[in-house]
Design a protein around this motif. Structure first.
Motif, PDB file in Angstrom:
ATOM      1  N   ALA A 173       0.824  -1.215   0.000  1.00 42.61           N
ATOM      2  CA  ALA A 173       0.000   0.000   0.000  1.00 42.61           C
ATOM      3  C   ALA A 173       0.852   1.256   0.000  1.00 42.61           C
ATOM      4  O   ALA A 173       0.513   2.254  -0.660  1.00 42.61           O
ATOM      5  CB  ALA A 173      -0.928  -0.019   1.204  1.00 42.61           C
ATOM      6  N   LEU A 174       1.965   1.229   0.750  1.00 49.21           N
ATOM      7  CA  LEU A 174       2.855   2.398   0.752  1.00 49.21           C
ATOM      8  C   LEU A 174       3.453   2.641  -0.621  1.00 49.21           C
ATOM      9  O   LEU A 174       3.638   3.794  -1.036  1.00 49.21           O
ATOM     10  CB  LEU A 174       3.959   2.196   1.790  1.00 49.21           C
ATOM     11  N   GLN A 206      -1.866   8.896  -5.722  1.00 52.36           N
ATOM     12  CA  GLN A 206      -2.011  10.355  -5.682  1.00 52.36           C
ATOM     13  C   GLN A 206      -2.045  10.941  -7.089  1.00 52.36           C
ATOM     14  O   GLN A 206      -2.833  11.849  -7.383  1.00 52.36           O
ATOM     15  CB  GLN A 206      -0.868  10.961  -4.878  1.00 52.36           C
ATOM     16  N   LEU A 219       0.749   4.147  -2.796  1.00 57.43           N
ATOM     17  CA  LEU A 219       0.181   5.420  -2.389  1.00 57.43           C
ATOM     18  C   LEU A 219       0.617   6.543  -3.332  1.00 57.43           C
ATOM     19  O   LEU A 219      -0.189   7.401  -3.720  1.00 57.43           O
ATOM     20  CB  LEU A 219       0.611   5.749  -0.949  1.00 57.43           C
ATOM     21  N   THR A 220       1.887   6.515  -3.702  1.00 54.01           N
ATOM     22  CA  THR A 220       2.390   7.560  -4.603  1.00 54.01           C
ATOM     23  C   THR A 220       1.698   7.481  -5.949  1.00 54.01           C
ATOM     24  O   THR A 220       1.307   8.515  -6.533  1.00 54.01           O
ATOM     25  CB  THR A 220       3.916   7.413  -4.767  1.00 54.01           C
TER      26      THR A 220
END
Length: 605
Positions: free
Chosen positions: A322-323, A330, A326-327
């Motif tokens: 997920a991390l 966005q 995340l970018t």
């Protein structure tokens, strides 16, 4: 690199979670079940020893009594002259006193052929006594031919003068001990006890249906031999699937039927102890249901633990993924925002169109409900048409006869008789006019938006009038308890439709009853009028009671109802601000609804 990609896939983690869950379930179930069976086996072994000691003590409690009686002078004197009536009477009195004090069932003296010489009370010796005497045995078991309970017999030889001799027999019944086992079995549903003799026939058991059953399998020839041995009642029980070889300290899993159980039986842990001096097998059967329930709970706990470990691994992997995403999200979010604005505009137009279509559907639904309400009224009128035609046809026939009779009376100049005929004809015409007028009002399509002040008693009478063609042939007794000045907030036509439906259902329910009573009671409290329509019919079963107000549900035969009368009635009452309910009575049913009481000054609609 391929291995790392595989480990990062969500599908692999879901598979790992499922595998850990299944592994934990299986391991926890097996370990818990094995531990529970070992504990149950150890506890059953202790109880088995206790039962064996109790049985041996009960059987050995009177073991010395026959030998003590053998040295009694009275009995020794009897053996010197077995046929002497005086000595037999004296010996019988002695045996009776000993029998009462020792608490045994019977004591008697028999010769070597099994014939009773004297006894503590009149008796019939057991059928297998000659066989036991020929074998020289010191004890044996036999079934009481009257009660079917198990008796234990102790024997001791008596020596007389010359070659003649006899035997003293002490009998005591094992029913009290067996009753203790039965009571224990009723209080503790986890353990059962049975005792089998050398023929593998159950002679004592804490489960009464197992009494005199055969352990294992008995073919017809063996059953015939057992029934002919005079050791058991004439009816030998069914086979019990219990193996012949059982271990005392390690039980074996068996399935035996219990009263009220399914056909395949309940799983039990069977252990046995041999009572060699008595030739008996004492078998303890422990119910494994609780052990398996605990094992199942433990298995689910193990499955939950395995699933927790798998989910933890899945969470850590998902968090790292997920991390990383995340970018990317966005960037994609900014692009999606622009697309969302366009989508909102298009969706708004679609929702506006859908809202307009929904309003049209609501209007159509309201129109359909009105048509269905009117169709229900017309269906009721159709059901009443045959009876009403009979109601009108009778006055017409009478009018014709009276008219012809009046013509003849006028010819003869009997004016008084003609006037009486005309009065009768006028009454009949008024009766037909009243029926047709009420039918016309009932068939009229009501305005559902109009609710005014309605005299409740008039509505009840009009509904009963419409159904009079049905109530009169059935002999229905009507009991109307409605205040004459009571007015309620309703629409007269639709209120009469509700009452016609309820009265018609009541008459259908009472059609096959000997007593047919229809009651209408009204109670006024806190500005509300509670209307109760009660009948003396067969009522409605508990299973059907919850479905009475469902569309198309009916308890009538096919072709005699659509199952819409109560649904429509409940809707009408709801629109009047009340609730239609059904309540069973000790005899019949009661349908109740409440309406608001209208002031007397309100105009009648």
């Amino acid at each position: 690199m391929r291995l790392l990609r595989l480990l990062s896939r969500p599908g692999f983690h879901l598979f790992l979670t499922g595998a850990l869950m299944v592994l934990g379930f299986v391991l926890a179930h097996r370990l818990s079940e094995r531990s529970g069976r070992d504990q149950l086996s150890a506890l059953s072994t202790e109880r088995l020893e206790l039962y064996a000691s109790n049985l041996a003590a009960e059987l050995g409690r009177q073991a010395s009594l026959p030998s003590l009686l053998a040295i009694d002078p009275t009995l020794q004197a009897l053996m010197l002259a077995p046929g002497d009536a005086g000595r037999q009477r004296s010996a019988s009195q002695t045996l009776a006193r000993v029998n009462v004090r020792a608490g045994t069932s019977q004591i008697f003296v028999a010769d070597l052929q099994g014939q009773v010489l004297t006894a503590s009370e009149p008796l019939t010796p057991p059928a297998r006594l000659p066989e036991v005497l020929a074998q020289g045995r010191s004890h044996f078991f036999a079934a009481d031919p009257v009660t079917g309970s198990t008796d234990f017999y102790l024997l001791h030889p008596l020596r007389g003068s010359g070659p003649a001799g006899g035997v003293i027999v002490v009998r005591f019944n094992l029913a009290p001990l067996e009753a203790t086992w039965v009571d224990l079995g009723l209080r503790s549903q986890n353990e059962r006890i049975l005792v089998a003799d050398d023929q593998d026939v159950v002679i004592m058991s804490s489960v009464q249906p197992w009494k005199y059953a055969v352990l294992g399998h008995a073919d017809p020839s063996r059953r015939a031999a057992l029934q002919a041995s005079a050791r058991y009642p004439q009816a030998i029980g069914a086979d019990l699937a219990l193996p012949a070889a059982l271990e005392a300290h390690r039980g074996r899993l068996v399935r035996l039927p219990l009263p009220g159980d399914v056909a395949e039986g309940r799983p039990m842990l069977a252990q046995q102890r041999q009572l060699v001096p008595l030739g008996l097998r004492l078998v303890a059967l422990s119910d494994l249901t609780e052990v398996r329930q605990r094992a199942q709970l433990a298995a689910w706990g193990g499955a939950a633990f395995g699933a927790s470990v798998g989910l933890l691994v899945l969470y850590l992997s998902s968090r790292r993924r997920a991390l990383r995403q995340l970018t990317q999200a966005q960037t994609a979010l900014r692009q999606a925002h622009a697309q969302l604005e366009q989508l909102v505009d298009s969706r708004t137009a679609e929702l506006r169109h859908t809202n307009d279509a929904l309003k049209t559907q609501i209007a159509q639904r309201l129109q359909t409900e009105g048509e269905l309400l009117q169709a229900s009224k017309l269906a009721v009128l159709g059901q009443m048409s045959a009876g009403l035609s009979h109601e009108v046809n009778q006055p017409l026939t009478a009018l014709r006869a009276l008219a012809r009779n009046s013509i003849r009376l006028l010819e003869t100049g009997r004016a008084d008789a003609v006037a009486a005929n005309l009065q009768i004809m006028d009454d009949m015409v008024e009766r037909m006019s009243q029926i047709t007028r009420q039918l016309k009002n009932f068939a009229r399509k009501a305005d559902e938006q109009v609710t005014g002040s309605v005299p409740l008693l008039d509505s009840v009478r009009n509904a009963l009038l419409l159904l009079e063609h049905r109530s009169r042939p059935l002999g229905v007794q009507t009991d109307v308890d409605v205040p004459a000045d009571l007015r309620v907030r309703a629409e007269a036509n639709r209120l009469e439709q509700v009452l016609v439906n309820l009265f018609g259902n009541a008459m259908d329910a009472m059609a096959d009853e000997t007593e047919r009573r229809l009651s209408v009671h009204v109670t006024v409290q806190d500005g509300r009028a509670l209307v109760q329509v009660q009948d003396s019919g067969a009522g409605v079963g508990e299973a059907d009671l919850h479905h009475l107000f469902e569309p198309f549900f009916t308890t009538k035969p096919a072709g005699e109802g659509l199952g819409l009368g109560l649904v429509i009635s409940a809707k009408i009452v709801h629109e009047f601000g009340g609730t239609l309910r059904a309540r069973p009575l000790p005899r019949g049913m009661s349908f109740e609804f409440d309406l608001a009481v209208a002031p007397w000054e309100s105009p009648d609609v």
